[in-house]
Design an enzyme around this catalytic site. Sequence first.
Site, PDB file in Angstrom:
ATOM      1  N   GLU A   1       7.842 -10.342   6.730  1.00 16.70           N
ATOM      2  CA  GLU A   1       8.400 -11.123   7.842  1.00 16.70           C
ATOM      3  C   GLU A   1       8.867 -12.499   7.380  1.00 16.70           C
ATOM      4  O   GLU A   1       8.056 -13.301   6.884  1.00 16.70           O
ATOM      5  CB  GLU A   1       7.338 -11.268   8.954  1.00 16.70           C
ATOM      6  CG  GLU A   1       7.907 -11.941  10.196  1.00 16.70           C
ATOM      7  CD  GLU A   1       6.950 -11.939  11.383  1.00 16.70           C
ATOM      8  OE1 GLU A   1       6.010 -11.117  11.414  1.00 16.70           O
ATOM      9  OE2 GLU A   1       7.161 -12.778  12.278  1.00 16.70           O
TER      10      GLU A   1
ATOM     11  N   LYS B   1      -1.363 -12.337  17.295  1.00 21.65           N
ATOM     12  CA  LYS B   1      -0.449 -11.733  16.315  1.00 21.65           C
ATOM     13  C   LYS B   1       0.017 -12.818  15.336  1.00 21.65           C
ATOM     14  O   LYS B   1       0.134 -12.594  14.134  1.00 21.65           O
ATOM     15  CB  LYS B   1       0.753 -11.095  17.029  1.00 21.65           C
ATOM     16  CG  LYS B   1       1.589 -10.191  16.141  1.00 21.65           C
ATOM     17  CD  LYS B   1       2.671 -10.929  15.367  1.00 21.65           C
ATOM     18  CE  LYS B   1       3.484  -9.990  14.493  1.00 21.65           C
ATOM     19  NZ  LYS B   1       4.500 -10.684  13.706  1.00 21.65           N
TER      20      LYS B   1
ATOM     21  N   ASP C   1      -8.404  -4.057   2.983  1.00 22.11           N
ATOM     22  CA  ASP C   1      -8.042  -3.091   4.018  1.00 22.11           C
ATOM     23  C   ASP C   1      -7.632  -3.859   5.285  1.00 22.11           C
ATOM     24  O   ASP C   1      -8.478  -4.350   6.022  1.00 22.11           O
ATOM     25  CB  ASP C   1      -9.274  -2.205   4.275  1.00 22.11           C
ATOM     26  CG  ASP C   1      -9.040  -1.138   5.316  1.00 22.11           C
ATOM     27  OD1 ASP C   1      -8.115  -1.278   6.129  1.00 22.11           O
ATOM     28  OD2 ASP C   1      -9.816  -0.164   5.322  1.00 22.11           O
TER      29      ASP C   1
ATOM     30  N   HIS D   1      13.231 -19.643  13.072  1.00 22.83           N
ATOM     31  CA  HIS D   1      13.405 -18.214  12.849  1.00 22.83           C
ATOM     32  C   HIS D   1      14.862 -17.854  12.624  1.00 22.83           C
ATOM     33  O   HIS D   1      15.185 -17.031  11.793  1.00 22.83           O
ATOM     34  CB  HIS D   1      12.901 -17.428  14.076  1.00 22.83           C
ATOM     35  CG  HIS D   1      11.498 -16.963  13.903  1.00 22.83           C
ATOM     36  ND1 HIS D   1      11.178 -15.682  13.597  1.00 22.83           N
ATOM     37  CD2 HIS D   1      10.325 -17.627  13.991  1.00 22.83           C
ATOM     38  CE1 HIS D   1       9.863 -15.562  13.504  1.00 22.83           C
ATOM     39  NE2 HIS D   1       9.329 -16.736  13.751  1.00 22.83           N
TER      40      HIS D   1
HETATM   41  P1  NDP Z   1     -16.501   0.926  -2.810  1.00 28.15           P
HETATM   42  O1  NDP Z   1     -16.814   2.281  -2.336  1.00 28.15           O
HETATM   43  O2  NDP Z   1     -15.527   0.793  -3.940  1.00 28.15           O
HETATM   44  O3  NDP Z   1     -17.873   0.194  -3.124  1.00 28.15           O
HETATM   45  C1  NDP Z   1     -17.966  -1.010  -3.765  1.00 28.15           C
HETATM   46  C2  NDP Z   1     -18.737  -0.815  -5.015  1.00 28.15           C
HETATM   47  O4  NDP Z   1     -18.566  -1.942  -5.854  1.00 28.15           O
HETATM   48  C3  NDP Z   1     -20.226  -0.756  -4.753  1.00 28.15           C
HETATM   49  O5  NDP Z   1     -20.633   0.531  -4.413  1.00 28.15           O
HETATM   50  C4  NDP Z   1     -20.795  -1.223  -6.069  1.00 28.15           C
HETATM   51  O6  NDP Z   1     -21.074  -0.099  -6.885  1.00 28.15           O
HETATM   52  C5  NDP Z   1     -19.656  -1.999  -6.722  1.00 28.15           C
HETATM   53  N1  NDP Z   1     -20.005  -3.412  -6.943  1.00 28.15           N
HETATM   54  C6  NDP Z   1     -19.900  -4.042  -8.137  1.00 28.15           C
HETATM   55  N2  NDP Z   1     -20.271  -5.329  -8.015  1.00 28.15           N
HETATM   56  C7  NDP Z   1     -20.629  -5.516  -6.733  1.00 28.15           C
HETATM   57  C8  NDP Z   1     -21.116  -6.641  -6.012  1.00 28.15           C
HETATM   58  N3  NDP Z   1     -21.309  -7.828  -6.598  1.00 28.15           N
HETATM   59  N4  NDP Z   1     -21.370  -6.511  -4.699  1.00 28.15           N
HETATM   60  C9  NDP Z   1     -21.162  -5.327  -4.076  1.00 28.15           C
HETATM   61  N5  NDP Z   1     -20.732  -4.219  -4.718  1.00 28.15           N
HETATM   62  C10 NDP Z   1     -20.456  -4.301  -6.046  1.00 28.15           C
HETATM   63  O7  NDP Z   1     -15.917   0.023  -1.644  1.00 28.15           O
HETATM   64  P2  NDP Z   1     -16.562  -0.370  -0.286  1.00 28.15           P
HETATM   65  O8  NDP Z   1     -17.886   0.305  -0.062  1.00 28.15           O
HETATM   66  O9  NDP Z   1     -16.518  -1.846  -0.237  1.00 28.15           O
HETATM   67  O10 NDP Z   1     -15.529   0.242   0.739  1.00 28.15           O
HETATM   68  C11 NDP Z   1     -14.254  -0.318   0.888  1.00 28.15           C
HETATM   69  C12 NDP Z   1     -13.223   0.790   0.959  1.00 28.15           C
HETATM   70  O11 NDP Z   1     -13.565   1.715   1.993  1.00 28.15           O
HETATM   71  C13 NDP Z   1     -11.868   0.264   1.329  1.00 28.15           C
HETATM   72  O12 NDP Z   1     -10.930   0.865   0.456  1.00 28.15           O
HETATM   73  C14 NDP Z   1     -11.655   0.775   2.750  1.00 28.15           C
HETATM   74  O13 NDP Z   1     -10.293   0.976   2.993  1.00 28.15           O
HETATM   75  C15 NDP Z   1     -12.431   2.048   2.761  1.00 28.15           C
HETATM   76  N6  NDP Z   1     -12.925   2.567   4.037  1.00 28.15           N
HETATM   77  C16 NDP Z   1     -12.846   1.889   5.210  1.00 28.15           C
HETATM   78  C17 NDP Z   1     -13.336   2.415   6.387  1.00 28.15           C
HETATM   79  C18 NDP Z   1     -13.283   1.595   7.639  1.00 28.15           C
HETATM   80  O14 NDP Z   1     -12.888   0.455   7.614  1.00 28.15           O
HETATM   81  N7  NDP Z   1     -13.650   2.132   8.798  1.00 28.15           N
HETATM   82  C19 NDP Z   1     -13.972   3.739   6.393  1.00 28.15           C
HETATM   83  C20 NDP Z   1     -14.065   4.343   5.089  1.00 28.15           C
HETATM   84  C21 NDP Z   1     -13.546   3.780   3.962  1.00 28.15           C
HETATM   85  P3  NDP Z   1     -22.429   0.015  -7.680  1.00 28.15           P
HETATM   86  O15 NDP Z   1     -23.497  -0.540  -6.788  1.00 28.15           O
HETATM   87  O16 NDP Z   1     -22.588   1.446  -7.952  1.00 28.15           O
HETATM   88  O17 NDP Z   1     -22.230  -0.830  -8.921  1.00 28.15           O
END
Ligand code: NDP
Length: 415
Positions: free
Chosen positions: A76, A256, A272, A369
């Site tokens: 935009e 918005k 996201d 705009h």
């Molecule tokens: P991930 O599944 O990628 O999880 C993040 C991972 O990062 C953790 O599991 C952890 O793995 C690792 N990690 C490393 N360092 C850190 C830290 N300092 N703090 C926290 N985690 C760390 O992502 P999210 O669980 O954040 O989920 C986000 C995604 O989910 C987005 O892509 C979103 O679009 C999607 N999503 C959204 C939904 C919604 O909004 N309703 C529903 C479903 C999915 P480990 O502990 O193993 O090292």
Amino acid sequence: MNLNHFYKQKYAGRLAILQAQLGLDEQDLELIARSRTIKGDQIIENYLTDFSIPEGVAVNFLINGQEKVVPMVTEEPSVVAAASHGAKMTLAGGGIQVQVTERLMMGQVLMAKVPDSDQLVSQLTQHETEILKTANDAHPSIVKRGGGAKKMRIRKLTHQFVSLDIFIDTKEAMGANMINSMLEAVVTYLQSDLQQNSLMAVLSNLSDECLATATCQIPVTSLTTNQLSGKTVADRIALASLAAQVDPYRAATHNKGIMNGVDAVVMATGNDWRSMESGTHAYASKNGQYQGLSDWQVVDDNLVGKLTLPMPVGFVGGSIKINPQAQLAHKLLQINSVKELEEVIVSVGLAQNLAALNALVSEGIQRGHMHLQAKSLLLGVGATNAELTQAQLALEKVPVMDVRAAKQVLKKLRN
Ligand code: NDP
């Protein structure tokens, strides 16, 4: 059209099917190939190509005393310019101050057709320790980082629904996936140990225990324009803010405008934006009616602005690590934590809102705009960079600015 088992094809196979069935020509294929990345196939299904949206940087941000250059991804026109302008307006009062609450995301296990909700509430309450432990055991690494399930709440909803809400500190991640896996473990525990079935278990995007609040205080004298005193502009901004509190039609547009800035930063940092959008708009209805998210008031000789937003965003997780543009955004922002990212996002929302309200109550939104609209129209009809400035000036003078007028202006200029 036969697209059966399309998803089972490799990239070349999918492309060949599309080419054959939709008549894609050489130019289309060249466009698809030019923006294709290897990572795309790892991130989404049926990957075709990357869709590019411009990224710019907003300037003039002073957040908690630190200067920030803010990457923004948006299609935009005028959003980046307005954010920079709004941020500049806050400088007269020392910039923007931000406070961030504890970072607790919420997941819910929803139980339906509950015959005796009082009995269920009492049973869940008695087993709180086991429920939280079950959630934490499902993702021990987040507990090691100091996060994990911290508390729970039980809500009796209408129509025999009971919601078991679990609040989880997801540290640097947005946490959607980790929350969902923790909840699934809780569901299994509820079934096996408490004989309770659930309808579903998933995070809530209304993360109202993960909030960031930005405030600014601008001397009204700095708002003076050629036509209006600073006090008048400030009073009109405060009135505009009040209008968004009382009228949902106005509130939708007010918010918005805030999201113009918020989403642009959320996208630039690989987050996201659907989650941000749903969370923010749900939060805007927290008082039972959809309202403007910001508040502007004139206090003594200052215009005082405040914006609170839920922050379902992450510094890690999702596709952030594998997206080099998101990593670049962290570098541009000079941030190392999600807390700092939250500070930036809410500040941009406040600055964007200020710029929009200021334009609306003084010169009107169209002036700025239309300048950019003229540019888009002229580029769309083939104006070169060398022609732009002169053509833009001419186009802005015509009574109806459209494609026809842009073509005429260009034709005249070239004759
Ligand atoms: P991930 O599944 O990628 O999880 C993040 C991972 O990062 C953790 O599991 C952890 O793995 C690792 N990690 C490393 N360092 C850190 C830290 N300092 N703090 C926290 N985690 C760390 O992502 P999210 O669980 O954040 O989920 C986000 C995604 O989910 C987005 O892509 C979103 O679009 C999607 N999503 C959204 C939904 C919604 O909004 N309703 C529903 C479903 C999915 P480990 O502990 O193993 O090292």
